[in-house]
Design a protein around this motif. Structure first.
Motif, PDB file in Angstrom:
ATOM      1  N   GLU A  92      -4.771  -3.651   0.428  1.00 41.50           N
ATOM      2  CA  GLU A  92      -5.219  -3.046   1.656  1.00 41.50           C
ATOM      3  C   GLU A  92      -6.806  -3.781   2.114  1.00 41.50           C
ATOM      4  O   GLU A  92      -7.157  -4.149   2.984  1.00 41.50           O
TER       5      GLU A  92
ATOM      6  N   GLY B 130      -1.952  -1.426  -4.540  1.00 38.77           N
ATOM      7  CA  GLY B 130      -1.970  -1.246  -3.099  1.00 38.77           C
ATOM      8  C   GLY B 130      -3.263  -1.350  -2.440  1.00 38.77           C
ATOM      9  O   GLY B 130      -3.380  -1.629  -1.149  1.00 38.77           O
ATOM     10  N   LEU B 131      -4.326  -0.342  -3.062  1.00 43.44           N
ATOM     11  CA  LEU B 131      -5.797  -0.467  -2.455  1.00 43.44           C
ATOM     12  C   LEU B 131      -6.134  -1.951  -2.467  1.00 43.44           C
ATOM     13  O   LEU B 131      -6.947  -2.171  -1.427  1.00 43.44           O
TER      14      LEU B 131
ATOM     15  N   VAL C 153       0.636  -1.395   0.120  1.00 49.08           N
ATOM     16  CA  VAL C 153       0.101   0.084  -0.024  1.00 49.08           C
ATOM     17  C   VAL C 153       0.715   1.330  -0.045  1.00 49.08           C
ATOM     18  O   VAL C 153       0.715   2.067  -0.729  1.00 49.08           O
TER      19      VAL C 153
END
Length: 226
Positions: free
Chosen positions: A49, A45-46, A20
């Motif tokens: 997450e 990254g999102l 992230v």
């Protein structure tokens, strides 16, 4: 590599957080690594997450049983065990015994060091003499400081006196030149007066000669008319 579930989950959470952070860094700095652009890195990254939070939702917190308190308090294993009263310590008696022990040790130390009243009196007298010596040293230091200040003032006064002497000498030289100039001026005036007097005398002689010449010239004209 990882012997427990907690270690594996901790590794997974750490790697997800790192992805992230790298995605946000690529997006903010507009970096790219081959086909991985800032947008791709941020999207990865999102997504990572989101996966981390989904996994964390199914990871239940630790229960009290996982801490194994029975290793510290064995009575927890027996549900019918009664609470054992703690041994009450007589704190006052212990403090008194400790004070007596310390007092006896201190007396023994003083006896071994041969410290008595006369020794303390001599020590007090030595401290008083040392204080008197320090006072004398302070007075000597004060006198030295006063002497140094007096010398500075004398040097300053001598410097001012030299400046006044130089100014006085300059004034004398200027006065001498002024006197010589005045003397020369008076002499020039006297010479001018003498020349004026001589000029007046010559002017009077010329006037007399002109009068005589006018009389002779008048007589000649009278003779010629007759």
């Amino acid at each position: 590599m990882f012997k427990t579930k907690d270690a594996r989950m901790n590794f997974f959470y750490s790697i997800g957080a790192a992805i992230v952070i790298l995605g946000a860094l690529f997006k903010m700095t507009h970096w790219s690594l081959g086909p991985i652009s800032g947008n791709v890195a941020l999207a990865a990254g999102l997504i990572m997450e989101a996966i981390v939070f989904i996994v964390f939702a199914f990871d239940p917190p630790k229960s009290e049983e996982s801490y194994h308190w029975e290793n510290v308090y064995p009575e927890l294993l027996d549900e019918s065990a009664e609470r054992k009263p703690r041994k009450v310590v007589n704190q006052i008696a212990e403090n008194k015994e400790l004070e007596l022990s310390l007092s006896s040790k201190l007396d023994k130390m003083l006896a071994d060091a041969k410290l008595d009243v006369s020794m303390f009196e001599r020590l007090r007298g030595g401290i008083e003499k040392f204080g008197a010596s320090v006072d004398q040293i302070n007075q000597t230091v004060d006198v030295g400081a006063s002497t140094h200040k007096y010398n500075e003032q004398m040097n300053l006064a001598a410097s001012h006196l030299e400046s006044m002497n130089a100014l006085y000498a300059l004034q004398l030289e200027h006065g001498k030149k002024q006197s010589e100039f005045s003397k020369k001026y008076v002499e020039d005036i006297q010479k001018s007066a003498e020349q004026s007097e001589k000029f007046n005398e010559e002017l009077q002689g010329l006037t007399s000669n002109l009068s005589s010449l006018n009389r002779v010239y008048g007589g000649m004209l009278s003779a010629m008319k007759s």
